[in-house]
Design a protein around this motif. Structure first.
Motif, PDB file in Angstrom:
ATOM      1  N   ILE A  44      -1.135   8.508  -1.289  1.00 33.38           N
ATOM      2  CA  ILE A  44      -1.299   8.572   0.167  1.00 33.38           C
ATOM      3  C   ILE A  44      -1.329   7.182   0.783  1.00 33.38           C
ATOM      4  O   ILE A  44      -0.559   6.859   1.691  1.00 33.38           O
ATOM      5  N   GLY A  45      -2.220   6.317   0.305  1.00 37.99           N
ATOM      6  CA  GLY A  45      -2.308   4.973   0.861  1.00 37.99           C
ATOM      7  C   GLY A  45      -1.033   4.187   0.654  1.00 37.99           C
ATOM      8  O   GLY A  45      -0.578   3.453   1.550  1.00 37.99           O
ATOM      9  N   GLY A  46      -0.431   4.332  -0.527  1.00 39.08           N
ATOM     10  CA  GLY A  46       0.814   3.640  -0.795  1.00 39.08           C
ATOM     11  C   GLY A  46       1.921   4.097   0.128  1.00 39.08           C
ATOM     12  O   GLY A  46       2.728   3.291   0.608  1.00 39.08           O
ATOM     13  N   TYR A  47       1.963   5.414   0.400  1.00 37.93           N
ATOM     14  CA  TYR A  47       3.038   5.937   1.237  1.00 37.93           C
ATOM     15  C   TYR A  47       2.891   5.479   2.686  1.00 37.93           C
ATOM     16  O   TYR A  47       3.804   4.863   3.251  1.00 37.93           O
ATOM     17  N   ARG A  77       5.039   2.675   4.860  1.00 35.19           N
ATOM     18  CA  ARG A  77       5.758   2.996   6.095  1.00 35.19           C
ATOM     19  C   ARG A  77       5.337   2.062   7.234  1.00 35.19           C
ATOM     20  O   ARG A  77       6.164   1.647   8.050  1.00 35.19           O
ATOM     21  N   LEU A  78       4.045   1.705   7.280  1.00 31.97           N
ATOM     22  CA  LEU A  78       3.589   0.760   8.297  1.00 31.97           C
ATOM     23  C   LEU A  78       4.207  -0.619   8.059  1.00 31.97           C
ATOM     24  O   LEU A  78       4.697  -1.268   8.989  1.00 31.97           O
ATOM     25  N   ALA A  79       4.170  -1.079   6.809  1.00 34.04           N
ATOM     26  CA  ALA A  79       4.745  -2.385   6.485  1.00 34.04           C
ATOM     27  C   ALA A  79       6.241  -2.408   6.744  1.00 34.04           C
ATOM     28  O   ALA A  79       6.796  -3.413   7.214  1.00 34.04           O
ATOM     29  N   VAL A 120      11.832   3.214   0.256  1.00 39.53           N
ATOM     30  CA  VAL A 120      11.467   1.911   0.801  1.00 39.53           C
ATOM     31  C   VAL A 120      10.856   1.084  -0.313  1.00 39.53           C
ATOM     32  O   VAL A 120      10.176   1.620  -1.199  1.00 39.53           O
ATOM     33  N   GLN A 121      11.112  -0.218  -0.292  1.00 39.50           N
ATOM     34  CA  GLN A 121      10.490  -1.129  -1.239  1.00 39.50           C
ATOM     35  C   GLN A 121       9.921  -2.319  -0.486  1.00 39.50           C
ATOM     36  O   GLN A 121      10.642  -3.005   0.245  1.00 39.50           O
TER      37      GLN A 121
END
Length: 309
Positions: free
Chosen positions: A11-14, A18-20, A52-53
Motif C-alpha cells: 500500500i505505502g509503496g504503491y 504514484r505521488l513521487a 512506474v519505477q
C-alpha cells in the motif's frame, strides 16, 4: 507539500510511488532491510494501470533527522501500530496531518491519544496489491483509491489543500466529506471479505460457486453490520445489499490481503478487524456465531504459526 509515507510495502509503496511519479515531495520511512533493497533496486511498481519505477526514492530510517512534513501517510499493518506510532512521532509537528490507511477502526483511538484529534484525519484505501519475491509492488485491482477527510465531516481548508496536492496522480487520492461513514462501511466490507476468504481458504470465485458460499458471506456481513449499527456508526441501511453486489462482481481470483498474508505465513490482523467486532458483540450481548468461527480460525492459524516458528 512534503509527504512522509510510513512503509513501502504493497500500500505505502504503491501510493507513495504514484505521488513521487507526479512530482510530490515524497519520503519513505522504512526498516533497515527494506532501506537496503530500495536503495539498490529502486521502488518498482507493476500495475494494470501502468508500471512506474522510482530509481532513487527518498528514504529515511527511524530516528534519522528529516522534515518537517505536512502529511504522514500510515500504511502499516495494525499489529505494528504501537511501533509505527513511535517511529513517526519525531516527524509529526504542530501543523502535520496524519492520514491512516489501515483497515478497521480501532487504530483511531490510539492515534488520537498520541497526536490529538486535531492532527489525525480519517483515511482508507481500496486496492489489491502485494510485494513479489524481488520486493516489487504488484497491483492488480481495477480500483486503486485512497480516501481521506475530517473525522467529524465536511471539507476543511487543509483537506482541500491536500486533495489539490494529490490531484492528478495515476489513481485516485481524494477527499471525502463523510469519511467516518466511508471508514465504517469499508470496515464492514473488509471484515466480511477477509473473514470469508480466510475461513474458506479460497479466492472469491470458488466461494461464490460453492453450495453455500453466497449465503454464508451474507450471514457474516449481516452479523458484522449488526455490531457496527449497535455501536452507532453511520452506515447506510442498505449497505449489506450493496456490498453483496460488490462481492458478486469481484474478479474470481480476488483474495483479501489477510488471506495473502496467511499464504505467506505472515502475521494477520484478526484481533484488530474481526476480534474488535467480536469483543463489542459479546459486550453488547449480540449473537454472532459465524463471526466467532471466523475469528477462531484466525487464532488457530496464529497458534500453528507460532508453533512452527
Amino acid at each position: 507539500m512534503k509527504v512522509l509515507v510510513l512503509g513501502a510495502g504493497g500500500i505505502g509503496g504503491y501510493f507513495g510511488a504514484r505521488l513521487a511519479e507526479k512530482g510530490v515531495d515524497t519520503t519513505f520511512l522504512v526498516r533497515e532491510r527494506r532501506y537496503a533493497q530500495l536503495a539498490e533496486r529502486g521502488l518498482r511498481v507493476q500495475s494494470i494501470h501502468g508500471d512506474v519505477q522510482i530509481a532513487q526514492p527518498q528514504l529515511i530510517r527511524a530516528g534519522e533527522e528529516a522534515g518537517p512534513f505536512d502529511v504522514v501517510l500510515l500504511s502499516n499493518k495494525a499489529y505494528t501500530l504501537a511501533e509505527s506510532i513511535a517511529d513517526i512521532a519525531p516527524y509529526v509537528g504542530e501543523e502535520t496531518v496524519v492520514i491512516p490507511l489501515l483497515n478497521g477502526i480501532a487504530h483511531m483511538e490510539l492515534l488520537w491519544e498520541k497526536f490529538g484529534r486535531e492532527r489525525v484525519l480519517g483515511g482508507l484505501c481500496f486496492i489489491e496489491t502485494t510485494l513479489n519475491a524481488d520486493g516489487d509492488v504488484v497491483q492488480t485491482s481495477p480500483i486503486h483509491d485512497a480516501v481521506f477527510g475530517e473525522w467529524e465531516g465536511g471539507l476543511s481548508e487543509r483537506v482541500e489543500r491536500i486533495a489539490e496536492a494529490f490531484s492528478g496522480v495515476n489513481g485516485s487520492m481524494r477527499a471525502s466529506a463523510n469519511i467516518q461513514r466511508d471508514a465504517w462501511q469499508k470496515y464492514l466490507f473488509i471484515a466480511t471479505l477477509s473473514g470469508i476468504t480466510t475461513l474458506m481458504n479460497a479466492a472469491v470465485g470458488p466461494i461464490r460457486e460453492s453450495a453455500y458460499g453466497i449465503e454464508l458471506t451474507r450471514q457474516l456481513a449481516e452479523e458484522c453490520a449488526s455490531v457496527i449499527r449497535a455501536l452507532g456508526a453511520p452506515i447506510r441501511e442498505d449497505i449489506v445489499d450493496k456490498q453483496m453486489d460488490t462481492f458478486r462482481g469481484q474478479g474470481a481470483a480476488m483474495k483479501s490481503s489477510m488471506l495473502r498474508d496467511m499464504e505467506k505465513g505472515l502475521p494477520v490482523e484478526g484481533d484488530h478487524i474481526q476480534g474488535y467486532l467480536l469483543a463489542h458483540a459479546e459486550r453488547l450481548g449480540l449473537s454472532t456465531p459465524l463471526l466467532k468461527v471466523v475469528y477462531n480460525n484466525l487464532k488457530v492459524y496464529e497458534q500453528k504459526r507460532s508453533a512452527d516458528k
